[in-house]
Write a protein that holds these residues in place. Structure first.
Motif, short mmCIF file in Angstrom:
data_model
loop_
_atom_site.label_atom_id
_atom_site.label_comp_id
_atom_site.label_asym_id
_atom_site.label_seq_id
_atom_site.Cartn_x
_atom_site.Cartn_y
_atom_site.Cartn_z
N ALA A 142 0.82 -1.20 0.00
CA ALA A 142 0.00 0.00 0.00
C ALA A 142 0.85 1.25 0.00
O ALA A 142 0.58 2.21 -0.74
N ALA A 143 1.90 1.26 0.81
CA ALA A 143 2.78 2.42 0.87
C ALA A 143 3.48 2.65 -0.46
O ALA A 143 3.61 3.79 -0.93
N ALA A 144 3.94 1.58 -1.08
CA ALA A 144 4.63 1.70 -2.36
C ALA A 144 3.69 2.24 -3.44
O ALA A 144 4.11 2.98 -4.33
N GLU A 145 2.43 1.88 -3.34
CA GLU A 145 1.44 2.32 -4.33
C GLU A 145 0.95 3.74 -4.07
O GLU A 145 0.83 4.55 -5.00
N LEU A 146 0.66 4.06 -2.81
CA LEU A 146 -0.07 5.29 -2.51
C LEU A 146 0.83 6.46 -2.13
O LEU A 146 0.52 7.61 -2.47
N ALA A 147 1.92 6.20 -1.41
CA ALA A 147 2.76 7.31 -0.95
C ALA A 147 3.24 8.21 -2.09
O ALA A 147 3.21 9.44 -1.96
N PRO A 148 3.67 7.66 -3.24
CA PRO A 148 4.12 8.55 -4.32
C PRO A 148 3.00 9.43 -4.89
O PRO A 148 3.29 10.45 -5.53
N LEU A 149 1.75 9.05 -4.65
CA LEU A 149 0.63 9.84 -5.15
C LEU A 149 0.34 11.06 -4.29
O LEU A 149 -0.35 11.99 -4.73
N VAL A 150 0.83 11.04 -3.04
CA VAL A 150 0.57 12.15 -2.11
C VAL A 150 1.59 13.25 -2.39
O VAL A 150 2.61 13.38 -1.72
N THR A 151 1.30 14.02 -3.39
CA THR A 151 2.19 15.10 -3.81
C THR A 151 1.70 16.43 -3.26
O THR A 151 0.55 16.56 -2.81
N GLU A 152 2.57 17.42 -3.31
CA GLU A 152 2.16 18.76 -2.90
C GLU A 152 1.01 19.26 -3.77
O GLU A 152 0.09 19.92 -3.28
N GLU A 153 1.04 18.92 -5.04
CA GLU A 153 -0.02 19.34 -5.95
C GLU A 153 -1.36 18.73 -5.55
O GLU A 153 -2.39 19.42 -5.52
N LEU A 154 -1.35 17.43 -5.26
CA LEU A 154 -2.60 16.78 -4.85
C LEU A 154 -3.13 17.38 -3.56
O LEU A 154 -4.32 17.71 -3.46
N LEU A 155 -2.26 17.53 -2.55
CA LEU A 155 -2.71 18.06 -1.27
C LEU A 155 -3.20 19.50 -1.38
O LEU A 155 -4.17 19.89 -0.73
N THR A 156 -2.54 20.29 -2.20
CA THR A 156 -2.97 21.67 -2.40
C THR A 156 -4.34 21.71 -3.04
O THR A 156 -5.21 22.52 -2.65
N GLY A 157 -4.58 20.83 -4.00
CA GLY A 157 -5.89 20.78 -4.63
C GLY A 157 -6.98 20.32 -3.68
O GLY A 157 -8.10 20.84 -3.69
N VAL A 158 -6.65 19.34 -2.84
CA VAL A 158 -7.61 18.86 -1.84
C VAL A 158 -7.95 19.97 -0.85
O VAL A 158 -9.12 20.20 -0.54
N ALA A 159 -6.94 20.67 -0.34
CA ALA A 159 -7.18 21.75 0.63
C ALA A 159 -7.97 22.89 0.01
O ALA A 159 -8.73 23.59 0.71
N ALA A 160 -7.83 23.08 -1.29
CA ALA A 160 -8.55 24.16 -1.97
C ALA A 160 -10.06 23.90 -2.01
O ALA A 160 -10.84 24.83 -2.23
N GLU A 161 -10.47 22.65 -1.79
CA GLU A 161 -11.89 22.32 -1.78
C GLU A 161 -12.61 22.86 -0.54
O GLU A 161 -13.83 22.99 -0.54
N VAL A 162 -11.87 23.16 0.51
CA VAL A 162 -12.49 23.62 1.76
C VAL A 162 -12.96 25.06 1.59
O VAL A 162 -12.17 25.93 1.20
N PRO A 163 -14.22 25.37 1.90
CA PRO A 163 -14.71 26.74 1.78
C PRO A 163 -13.94 27.70 2.70
O PRO A 163 -13.57 27.35 3.83
N ARG A 204 -4.67 26.37 4.72
CA ARG A 204 -4.57 25.30 3.73
C ARG A 204 -3.12 24.81 3.61
O ARG A 204 -2.86 23.60 3.54
N ARG A 205 -2.19 25.75 3.58
CA ARG A 205 -0.78 25.36 3.47
C ARG A 205 -0.33 24.59 4.70
O ARG A 205 0.55 23.71 4.61
N ALA A 206 -0.91 24.87 5.85
CA ALA A 206 -0.55 24.13 7.07
C ALA A 206 -0.98 22.67 6.97
O ALA A 206 -0.27 21.77 7.45
N TYR A 207 -2.13 22.41 6.37
CA TYR A 207 -2.55 21.02 6.17
C TYR A 207 -1.59 20.30 5.23
O TYR A 207 -1.22 19.15 5.46
N VAL A 208 -1.21 20.97 4.16
CA VAL A 208 -0.26 20.36 3.22
C VAL A 208 1.06 20.05 3.92
O VAL A 208 1.62 18.96 3.77
N ALA A 209 1.54 21.00 4.74
CA ALA A 209 2.82 20.83 5.42
C ALA A 209 2.79 19.69 6.43
O ALA A 209 3.81 19.04 6.69
N ALA A 210 1.62 19.40 7.00
CA ALA A 210 1.51 18.31 7.96
C ALA A 210 1.44 16.95 7.28
O ALA A 210 2.03 15.96 7.75
N LEU A 211 0.71 16.87 6.17
CA LEU A 211 0.45 15.58 5.53
C LEU A 211 1.56 15.13 4.58
O LEU A 211 1.82 13.93 4.44
#
Length: 262
Positions: A194-215, A232-239
């Motif tokens: 799971a880590a080999a598959e999913l960890a590379p997908l957790v990019t700054e771009e993905l997290l920034t886009g996810v955080a942008a969904e929050v009103p 939003r940047r704080a969530y990215v920096a933590a994850l």
């Protein structure tokens, strides 16, 4: 930013959840839908909804099954006919934008005695829960649904506990994850794959886009931050750093960290 629809009928409270979510019908320019509504006025506060959005959209971005989320504009008058005074008070306190999760009609709650999960899928869910520090996926409260024989993730409001005290976020986000009580622990989750598959997908771009969904209104006036984008940047920096190494710090029953891989 999350899309918005308008609630047109409050159907019934769903008393399984501690925050007393409700079932509502919505109208999006003639397109009707049914959603589980999570209230801004609930006792857990808006951070619960922020966690729902970030974790839910992140799950979807990683290819995990998660019901669609949307913002729901609620007029409190919809609940005037509800006899439960607690529900009426909740509706009155939640006028405006709330969070809706698509209602999966016919879905069943996950029962570990009735359903089988293969190690690969169990590993992906456990790894994801470790990433977001989800403490609410135990056998007592699985927060999993089975719909058309597939496993679906729901209810992530208790995740990312570090966002309740941002001063300690870096330290808290670096902590290990105890999965000994996880509902999928008995299925031999394959954490390494799971880590080999999913960890590379957790990019700054993905997290920034996810955080942008929050009103913005759910992030405004956060102590220690000048603007919602700073939060939003704080969530990215933590994850982001957590995704790289959390698989090394997952504890499963009968083993120390990385025990799932033995």
């Amino acid at each position: 930013m999350l899309s918005h629809v308008t609630a047109v009928r409050y159907v019934t409270p769903l008393r399984e959840g501690g925050s007393l979510p409700g079932l509502v019908e919505t109208d999006d320019h003639g397109t009707y839908g049914t959603y589980v509504l999570k209230f801004t006025g609930a006792g857990q506060g808006r951070k619960t909804l922020v966690a729902e959005v970030i974790c839910g959209e992140l799950a979807r971005g990683l290819g995990l099954r998660m019901p669609r989320l949307t913002g729901i504009v609620l007029d409190p008058v919809l609940g005037l006919g509800e006899p439960d005074e607690r529900v009426q008070a909740l509706l009155k306190a939640s006028g405006g934008l709330n969070l809706g999760m698509e209602f999966l009609s016919g879905a069943l709650g996950f029962d570990p005695l009735a359903h089988v999960v293969d190690p690969a899928e169990a590993g992906r869910v456990v790894w994801f829960d470790a990433l977001i520090n989800n403490v609410d996926r135990s056998w007592r409260n699985p927060n999993l649904l089975v719909w058309h024989r597939d496993l679906w993730l729901i209810d992530h409001g208790a995740s990312m506990i570090w966002h309740h005290n941002w001063r300690t976020a870096e330290t808290a986000a670096a902590k290990p994850y105890d999965a000994s009580d996880h509902v999928l622990a008995p299925y031999g989750p394959d954490i390494a794959t799971a880590a080999a598959e999913l960890a590379p997908l957790v990019t700054e771009e993905l997290l920034t886009g996810v955080a942008a969904e929050v009103p913005d209104e759910w992030l405004a006036d956060e102590p220690g931050f000048d603007h919602p984008d700073d939060v939003r940047r704080a969530y990215v920096a933590a994850l982001l750093p957590r995704a790289k190494t959390i698989h090394e710090r997952i504890t499963l029953p009968g083993a120390g960290p990385k025990g799932a891989n033995r």
